[in-house]
Design a protein around this motif. Sequence first.
Motif, PDB file in Angstrom:
ATOM      1  N   GLY A 120      15.180  27.877  39.413  1.00  0.00           N
ATOM      2  CA  GLY A 120      15.791  27.455  38.163  1.00  0.00           C
ATOM      3  C   GLY A 120      17.042  28.243  37.818  1.00  0.00           C
ATOM      4  O   GLY A 120      17.030  29.110  36.942  1.00  0.00           O
ATOM      5  N   ALA A 121      18.131  27.935  38.490  1.00  0.00           N
ATOM      6  CA  ALA A 121      19.400  28.601  38.173  1.00  0.00           C
ATOM      7  C   ALA A 121      19.821  28.236  36.755  1.00  0.00           C
ATOM      8  O   ALA A 121      19.622  27.114  36.296  1.00  0.00           O
ATOM      9  CB  ALA A 121      20.476  28.162  39.168  1.00  0.00           C
ATOM     10  N   GLY A 122      20.393  29.208  36.054  1.00  0.00           N
ATOM     11  CA  GLY A 122      20.865  28.968  34.695  1.00  0.00           C
ATOM     12  C   GLY A 122      22.284  29.455  34.541  1.00  0.00           C
ATOM     13  O   GLY A 122      22.954  29.797  35.512  1.00  0.00           O
ATOM     14  N   ILE A 123      22.772  29.493  33.298  1.00  0.00           N
ATOM     15  CA  ILE A 123      24.131  29.934  33.041  1.00  0.00           C
ATOM     16  C   ILE A 123      24.129  31.084  32.047  1.00  0.00           C
ATOM     17  O   ILE A 123      23.224  31.212  31.212  1.00  0.00           O
ATOM     18  CB  ILE A 123      25.022  28.790  32.517  1.00  0.00           C
ATOM     19  CG1 ILE A 123      24.501  28.283  31.166  1.00  0.00           C
ATOM     20  CG2 ILE A 123      25.104  27.655  33.516  1.00  0.00           C
ATOM     21  CD1 ILE A 123      25.470  27.373  30.455  1.00  0.00           C
ATOM     22  N   SER A 124      25.146  31.907  32.112  1.00  0.00           N
ATOM     23  CA  SER A 124      25.344  32.996  31.161  1.00  0.00           C
ATOM     24  C   SER A 124      26.829  33.087  30.864  1.00  0.00           C
ATOM     25  O   SER A 124      27.648  33.108  31.789  1.00  0.00           O
ATOM     26  CB  SER A 124      24.825  34.314  31.744  1.00  0.00           C
ATOM     27  OG  SER A 124      25.038  35.381  30.835  1.00  0.00           O
ATOM     28  N   ILE A 125      27.166  33.115  29.581  1.00  0.00           N
ATOM     29  CA  ILE A 125      28.563  33.220  29.167  1.00  0.00           C
ATOM     30  C   ILE A 125      28.887  34.696  28.921  1.00  0.00           C
ATOM     31  O   ILE A 125      28.242  35.350  28.098  1.00  0.00           O
ATOM     32  CB  ILE A 125      28.827  32.406  27.886  1.00  0.00           C
ATOM     33  CG1 ILE A 125      28.359  30.955  28.067  1.00  0.00           C
ATOM     34  CG2 ILE A 125      30.309  32.457  27.526  1.00  0.00           C
ATOM     35  CD1 ILE A 125      29.032  30.194  29.184  1.00  0.00           C
ATOM     36  N   THR A 126      29.860  35.203  29.627  1.00  0.00           N
ATOM     37  CA  THR A 126      30.186  36.626  29.525  1.00  0.00           C
ATOM     38  C   THR A 126      31.255  36.873  28.472  1.00  0.00           C
ATOM     39  O   THR A 126      31.959  35.954  28.035  1.00  0.00           O
ATOM     40  CB  THR A 126      30.689  37.162  30.881  1.00  0.00           C
ATOM     41  OG1 THR A 126      31.904  36.478  31.223  1.00  0.00           O
ATOM     42  CG2 THR A 126      29.666  36.945  31.967  1.00  0.00           C
ATOM     43  N   GLY A 127      31.346  38.138  28.044  1.00  0.00           N
ATOM     44  CA  GLY A 127      32.422  38.556  27.154  1.00  0.00           C
ATOM     45  C   GLY A 127      32.194  38.282  25.681  1.00  0.00           C
ATOM     46  O   GLY A 127      33.125  38.397  24.870  1.00  0.00           O
ATOM     47  N   LEU A 128      30.967  37.921  25.292  1.00  0.00           N
ATOM     48  CA  LEU A 128      30.701  37.578  23.896  1.00  0.00           C
ATOM     49  C   LEU A 128      30.012  38.698  23.116  1.00  0.00           C
ATOM     50  O   LEU A 128      29.626  38.485  21.961  1.00  0.00           O
ATOM     51  CB  LEU A 128      29.836  36.314  23.805  1.00  0.00           C
ATOM     52  CG  LEU A 128      30.471  35.014  24.280  1.00  0.00           C
ATOM     53  CD1 LEU A 128      29.508  33.854  24.074  1.00  0.00           C
ATOM     54  CD2 LEU A 128      31.789  34.744  23.561  1.00  0.00           C
ATOM     55  N   GLU A 129      29.828  39.850  23.725  1.00  0.00           N
ATOM     56  CA  GLU A 129      29.127  40.931  23.047  1.00  0.00           C
ATOM     57  C   GLU A 129      29.812  41.267  21.722  1.00  0.00           C
ATOM     58  O   GLU A 129      30.997  41.574  21.662  1.00  0.00           O
ATOM     59  CB  GLU A 129      29.093  42.179  23.948  1.00  0.00           C
ATOM     60  CG  GLU A 129      28.216  42.020  25.184  1.00  0.00           C
ATOM     61  CD  GLU A 129      28.812  41.120  26.248  1.00  0.00           C
ATOM     62  OE1 GLU A 129      30.031  40.840  26.171  1.00  0.00           O
ATOM     63  OE2 GLU A 129      28.071  40.687  27.138  1.00  0.00           O
ATOM     64  N   GLY A 130      29.039  41.160  20.651  1.00  0.00           N
ATOM     65  CA  GLY A 130      29.568  41.475  19.325  1.00  0.00           C
ATOM     66  C   GLY A 130      30.310  40.345  18.652  1.00  0.00           C
ATOM     67  O   GLY A 130      30.712  40.476  17.489  1.00  0.00           O
ATOM     68  N   ALA A 131      30.489  39.234  19.325  1.00  0.00           N
ATOM     69  CA  ALA A 131      31.219  38.099  18.726  1.00  0.00           C
ATOM     70  C   ALA A 131      30.314  37.313  17.803  1.00  0.00           C
ATOM     71  O   ALA A 131      29.112  37.188  18.030  1.00  0.00           O
ATOM     72  CB  ALA A 131      31.753  37.190  19.832  1.00  0.00           C
ATOM     73  N   ALA A 132      30.880  36.763  16.736  1.00  0.00           N
ATOM     74  CA  ALA A 132      30.124  35.898  15.825  1.00  0.00           C
ATOM     75  C   ALA A 132      29.881  34.562  16.494  1.00  0.00           C
ATOM     76  O   ALA A 132      30.744  34.038  17.200  1.00  0.00           O
ATOM     77  CB  ALA A 132      30.909  35.694  14.530  1.00  0.00           C
ATOM     78  N   GLN A 133      28.692  34.007  16.257  1.00  0.00           N
ATOM     79  CA  GLN A 133      28.348  32.719  16.852  1.00  0.00           C
ATOM     80  C   GLN A 133      28.557  31.594  15.835  1.00  0.00           C
ATOM     81  O   GLN A 133      28.231  31.740  14.648  1.00  0.00           O
ATOM     82  CB  GLN A 133      26.889  32.726  17.313  1.00  0.00           C
ATOM     83  CG  GLN A 133      26.659  33.596  18.532  1.00  0.00           C
ATOM     84  CD  GLN A 133      27.442  33.119  19.729  1.00  0.00           C
ATOM     85  OE1 GLN A 133      27.242  32.003  20.188  1.00  0.00           O
ATOM     86  NE2 GLN A 133      28.342  33.943  20.225  1.00  0.00           N
ATOM     87  N   ALA A 134      29.106  30.482  16.298  1.00  0.00           N
ATOM     88  CA  ALA A 134      29.334  29.326  15.422  1.00  0.00           C
ATOM     89  C   ALA A 134      29.523  28.090  16.271  1.00  0.00           C
ATOM     90  O   ALA A 134      29.837  28.175  17.438  1.00  0.00           O
ATOM     91  CB  ALA A 134      30.555  29.560  14.544  1.00  0.00           C
TER      92      ALA A 134
END
Length: 221
Positions: free
Chosen positions: A207-221
Amino acid sequence: MSDTSKPVIGIIGGTGDLGSGLAKGWAAAGYKVVIGSRSREKAAALAPELGAGVIGEDNVGAASAADIVVLAVPFASHDATIEEIKPAVQGKIVVDAAVPLVPPKVSTVQLPGEGSAAQIAQRLLGDGVKVVSAFHNVGAAKLHAGGRVDCDVLVFSDDKEARAAVIEIAGAVANRGVGGGVLANSAAAEALTSVLIWINRHYKVPGAGISITGLEGAAQA
């Protein structure tokens, strides 16, 4: 025990692999979950196996009882199921997890002429429903294994508040939900499912998945 401050989640197609896996994850996180099936008896029989706070209904019953409705059905029955639940979901958030796979070439991207399954759902449901697209790239087997799945969930909608609500519930079953923009962008995640199927087969992984990098500390919206 379910938390009454959390939205009730209805899962249409809740007896399938993805739907039941999501139900198991949300129940473990304290959500009340109603799984729907064409057979109420089938849903009611499975519900206790998925966790406390899970109950079974037919599809319309599950849609009626929920605050957020998740559509986890095969693309072949996507449009007919939407027409079935349409009256029960007016004014609600509907999360479309359908992927337009066309057997036997499920590892080849074959998007519909309208762009994506989510855009079809919005057209069929009308402006009274806030359609959100998510959970295309979450492996059902990993959901059933227990715990939060080690991947990110891309979430798309034309409605910012609805997108934020689904980002929150995505974070209960996976690493996090990540906003991906407007509903039309759902085509990218729907297409990516075929790519992940190819990767699973080629590299012989479950079950390969995805991960978005570079978002540490970013607000989610």
